[in-house]
Design a protein around this motif. Structure first.
Motif, PDB file in Angstrom:
ATOM      1  N   ASN A  16      12.670   0.018   3.274  1.00  0.00           N
ATOM      2  CA  ASN A  16      12.179   0.629   2.054  1.00  0.00           C
ATOM      3  C   ASN A  16      12.921   0.132   0.825  1.00  0.00           C
ATOM      4  O   ASN A  16      14.147   0.013   0.850  1.00  0.00           O
ATOM      5  N   THR A  17      12.167  -0.149  -0.239  1.00  0.00           N
ATOM      6  CA  THR A  17      12.736  -0.383  -1.559  1.00  0.00           C
ATOM      7  C   THR A  17      12.468   0.879  -2.370  1.00  0.00           C
ATOM      8  O   THR A  17      12.032   1.893  -1.822  1.00  0.00           O
ATOM      9  N   ASN A  19      10.032   1.395  -4.376  1.00  0.00           N
ATOM     10  CA  ASN A  19       8.611   1.681  -4.497  1.00  0.00           C
ATOM     11  C   ASN A  19       7.751   1.231  -3.322  1.00  0.00           C
ATOM     12  O   ASN A  19       6.565   1.532  -3.283  1.00  0.00           O
ATOM     13  N   THR A  20       8.317   0.468  -2.402  1.00  0.00           N
ATOM     14  CA  THR A  20       7.512  -0.103  -1.325  1.00  0.00           C
ATOM     15  C   THR A  20       8.168   0.073   0.039  1.00  0.00           C
ATOM     16  O   THR A  20       9.369   0.311   0.138  1.00  0.00           O
ATOM     17  N   SER A  21       7.348  -0.085   1.065  1.00  0.00           N
ATOM     18  CA  SER A  21       7.833  -0.016   2.443  1.00  0.00           C
ATOM     19  C   SER A  21       7.143  -1.081   3.278  1.00  0.00           C
ATOM     20  O   SER A  21       5.982  -1.413   3.041  1.00  0.00           O
ATOM     21  N   HIS A  36       2.741  -1.009   8.536  1.00  0.00           N
ATOM     22  CA  HIS A  36       2.498  -0.645   7.143  1.00  0.00           C
ATOM     23  C   HIS A  36       3.194  -1.652   6.243  1.00  0.00           C
ATOM     24  O   HIS A  36       4.311  -2.074   6.517  1.00  0.00           O
ATOM     25  N   TRP A  37       2.518  -2.017   5.149  1.00  0.00           N
ATOM     26  CA  TRP A  37       3.111  -2.864   4.125  1.00  0.00           C
ATOM     27  C   TRP A  37       2.453  -2.467   2.825  1.00  0.00           C
ATOM     28  O   TRP A  37       1.279  -2.733   2.602  1.00  0.00           O
ATOM     29  N   GLY A  38       3.185  -1.766   1.996  1.00  0.00           N
ATOM     30  CA  GLY A  38       2.584  -1.282   0.760  1.00  0.00           C
ATOM     31  C   GLY A  38       3.445  -0.237   0.086  1.00  0.00           C
ATOM     32  O   GLY A  38       4.662  -0.369   0.012  1.00  0.00           O
ATOM     33  N   SER A  39       2.809   0.839  -0.365  1.00  0.00           N
ATOM     34  CA  SER A  39       3.512   1.877  -1.112  1.00  0.00           C
ATOM     35  C   SER A  39       4.587   2.535  -0.252  1.00  0.00           C
ATOM     36  O   SER A  39       4.536   2.519   0.976  1.00  0.00           O
ATOM     37  N   LEU A  40       5.547   3.116  -0.913  1.00  0.00           N
ATOM     38  CA  LEU A  40       6.698   3.739  -0.254  1.00  0.00           C
ATOM     39  C   LEU A  40       6.262   4.895   0.642  1.00  0.00           C
ATOM     40  O   LEU A  40       5.489   5.758   0.221  1.00  0.00           O
TER      41      LEU A  40
END
Length: 128
Positions: A16-17, A19-21, A36-40
């Motif tokens: 996780n960053t 804003n993203t995961s 999953h690759w996208g929003s947190l």
């Protein structure tokens, strides 16, 4: 932040960053899938993403396991043959002439900071 959740013979990796995961799954046969690759998202149970497929299919069973079909799974890296029908990211020819590659997960290490790469510049960013 990196979170690892172990469940039975599987491991879920949440990277996780702010804003993203990206969420990876290492299954019991050591294949690596992207869930999953996208929003947190927070580390949670993602069993619902991969459901067992019990229907007639022309696809081959992988690992000799009934209804385990790699072509239907979100594999993270395309390799040649061994039930991956996507364009391969690389090509290898072995001494026996075979080109089929069977990529499996081996291990991971988490470092406090990025390691220097010999001969290459390294940038380490710090949060303020």
């Amino acid at each position: 932040m990196i979170y690892v959740i172990e469940k039975n013979d599987e491991k879920y990796y949440f990277l996780n960053t702010n804003n993203t995961s990206i969420v990876l799954l290492k299954n019991k046969y050591d294949y690596l899938f992207i869930l999953h690759w996208g929003s947190l998202i927070s580390p949670t149970n993602l069993d619902y993403v991969l459901k067992e497929l019990n229907r007639a299919s022309y696809l081959a069973d992988a690992n000799g396991v009934k209804d385990f079909k790699l072509e239907q799974m979100p594999q993270i890296y395309p390799s040649y043959g061994y039930s991956d029908l996507r364009e391969p990211a690389f090509s290898i020819r072995y001494q026996d002439g075979s080109r089929i590659t069977d990529l499996r997960y081996d291990s991971y290490k988490i470092y406090k900071t990025k390691k220097k790469l010999k001969g290459l510049p390294t940038i380490i960013s710090k949060r303020l």
